[in-house]
Design a protein around this motif. Structure first.
Motif, PDB file in Angstrom:
ATOM      1  N   ALA A  21      22.238  27.597  14.975  1.00  0.00           N
ATOM      2  CA  ALA A  21      22.602  26.592  14.156  1.00  0.00           C
ATOM      3  C   ALA A  21      24.017  26.416  14.241  1.00  0.00           C
ATOM      4  CB  ALA A  21      22.170  26.755  12.828  1.00  0.00           C
ATOM      5  N   LYS A  22      24.750  27.720  14.221  1.00  0.00           N
ATOM      6  CA  LYS A  22      26.205  27.367  14.234  1.00  0.00           C
ATOM      7  C   LYS A  22      26.674  27.300  15.363  1.00  0.00           C
ATOM      8  CE  LYS A  22      29.508  28.821  12.428  1.00  0.00           C
ATOM      9  NZ  LYS A  22      30.653  28.242  11.658  1.00  0.00           N
ATOM     10  N   GLU A  27      29.112  29.947   4.324  1.00  0.00           N
ATOM     11  CA  GLU A  27      27.796  30.473   5.060  1.00  0.00           C
ATOM     12  C   GLU A  27      27.287  31.722   4.486  1.00  0.00           C
ATOM     13  OE1 GLU A  27      29.881  32.002   9.039  1.00  0.00           O
ATOM     14  OE2 GLU A  27      29.800  29.970   9.712  1.00  0.00           O
ATOM     15  N   LYS A  80      34.361  26.270   4.323  1.00  0.00           N
ATOM     16  CA  LYS A  80      33.192  25.726   4.405  1.00  0.00           C
ATOM     17  C   LYS A  80      32.511  27.369   3.931  1.00  0.00           C
ATOM     18  CE  LYS A  80      33.439  22.679   8.377  1.00  0.00           C
ATOM     19  NZ  LYS A  80      32.831  22.362   9.867  1.00  0.00           N
ATOM     20  N   ARG A 121      25.467  25.326  17.869  1.00  0.00           N
ATOM     21  CA  ARG A 121      25.011  23.896  18.107  1.00  0.00           C
ATOM     22  C   ARG A 121      26.127  23.104  17.221  1.00  0.00           C
ATOM     23  NH1 ARG A 121      19.719  24.329  17.537  1.00  0.00           N
ATOM     24  NH2 ARG A 121      19.893  24.240  15.173  1.00  0.00           N
ATOM     25  N   GLN A 122      26.379  23.707  16.070  1.00  0.00           N
ATOM     26  CA  GLN A 122      27.408  22.882  15.293  1.00  0.00           C
ATOM     27  C   GLN A 122      28.798  22.904  15.828  1.00  0.00           C
ATOM     28  OE1 GLN A 122      28.323  24.809  11.409  1.00  0.00           O
ATOM     29  NE2 GLN A 122      28.325  22.694  10.308  1.00  0.00           N
ATOM     30  N   THR A 181      22.513  29.890   8.613  1.00  0.00           N
ATOM     31  CA  THR A 181      22.642  28.538   8.828  1.00  0.00           C
ATOM     32  C   THR A 181      24.030  27.910   9.317  1.00  0.00           C
ATOM     33  OG1 THR A 181      23.480  28.213   6.593  1.00  0.00           O
ATOM     34  CG2 THR A 181      21.056  28.670   6.530  1.00  0.00           C
ATOM     35  N   GLU A 182      23.926  26.688   9.257  1.00  0.00           N
ATOM     36  CA  GLU A 182      25.191  26.033   9.659  1.00  0.00           C
ATOM     37  C   GLU A 182      26.321  26.241   8.518  1.00  0.00           C
ATOM     38  OE1 GLU A 182      22.348  24.627   9.016  1.00  0.00           O
ATOM     39  OE2 GLU A 182      22.681  22.337   8.424  1.00  0.00           O
TER      40      GLU A 182
END
Ligand code: 0L1
Ligand code: MG
Length: 262
Positions: free
Chosen positions: A69-70, A107, A105, A72-73, A236-237
């Motif tokens: 997820a990370k 995480e 942000k 890709r982000q 997760t992202e």
């Protein structure tokens, strides 16, 4: 290595000033396209040395970009490591001041504390579980020093992998009695579920993130000492936060970690 010691020192100063003054900068590979992986980690090491010279203590280590997820982000393909500072440690249930940050942000992560040292190469999940004292839930607050989180992998390594704050809490448990691969995590922002994941989101098993860290450090002639606190990377992202936001991360078997941003 392609950069001179002077350039490494200058870039470490630029990135640390960006952190301390909250003034984001352009990704450093724009001006230094020939920078290699060793240069990137040398800049991170120089930032660490600057902080330690002023009395900052390293509170632990972190792996970043360990989940698909990370990756890709952020549009990258490989995990990275960085360090955590004593001034980055925040209380579970406490308030985090966004005025000291650029664009934070959060995480949700699973953290390990080692009972015995680990040294790569050749370190694997079994070695990690045998060397682990306990695991506990933790939330990382990342804050890239690059404008609009625009970076590439080398720039982010130099910037200490966006390390800013972290909150460890919940319940600490022996890893032996837990199915860390299937351990569920729910991340809530202002009472709403914003992400869900299982431990396997991190490289198939969070212990493989610690093994990878030991192997990456081993390649540089370094080891993980007993007692090291290690954050294994977001399951997760990352979720952007602003003043007024409340974050709660709920972990199966490990309790909750929460914080409010002011
Ligand atoms: O801890 C992390 O996964 C962050 C690594 C750096 C990339 C970012 O700022 O998202
Ligand atoms: Mg992280």
């Amino acid at each position: 290595m392609n950069l001179t010691q002077d350039t490494i020192a200058q870039l470490a100063g630029l990135l640390e000033d960006a952190e301390l003054k909250r003034e984001p900068v352009r990704k450093i590979t724009d001006a230094h396209p020939g920078m290699d992986w060793d240069d990137a980690y040398a800049i991170q090491d120089a930032i660490r040395a600057r902080k330690e010279a002023r009395g900052t203590r390293v509170a632990g280590l972190k792996m970043g970009l360990t989940s698909f997820a990370k990756m890709r982000q952020m549009g990258v393909t490989e995990p990275v490591y960085g360090f955590l500072t004593d001034y980055g440690a925040c209380m579970d249930g406490g308030v985090i001041d966004t005025a000291a940050l650029i664009h934070p942000k959060v995480e949700a992560e699973i953290a390990f504390v080692l009972r015995r040292p680990l040294r790569g190469p050749g370190c694997h999940i079994g070695d990690v579980l045998a060397a682990t004292d306990f695991v506990l839930p933790a939330v990382e607050v990342i804050d890239s020093r690059y404008e609009q989180f625009r970076f590439d992998l080398k720039s982010v390594i130099a910037d200490n992998t966006s390390s800013a704050r972290f909150v460890a809490g919940g319940t600490h448990r022996r890893a032996g009695g837990l199915d860390l691969k299937n351990l569920g995590v729910v991340l809530e922002k202002n009472g709403e579920v914003v992400a869900t994941a299982a431990g396997a989101a991190v490289l198939g098993h969070p212990a493989s993130s610690v093994a990878m860290l030991a192997n990456m450090l081993g390649a540089r002639g370094r080891a993980l000492p007993a007692g090291t606190f290690i954050m294994t990377g977001g399951v997760t992202e990352a979720i952007a936060v602003a003043p007024g936001d409340c974050i709660t991360a709920r972990y199966q078997h490990l309790g909750t970690v929460s914080m409010r941003f002011a």
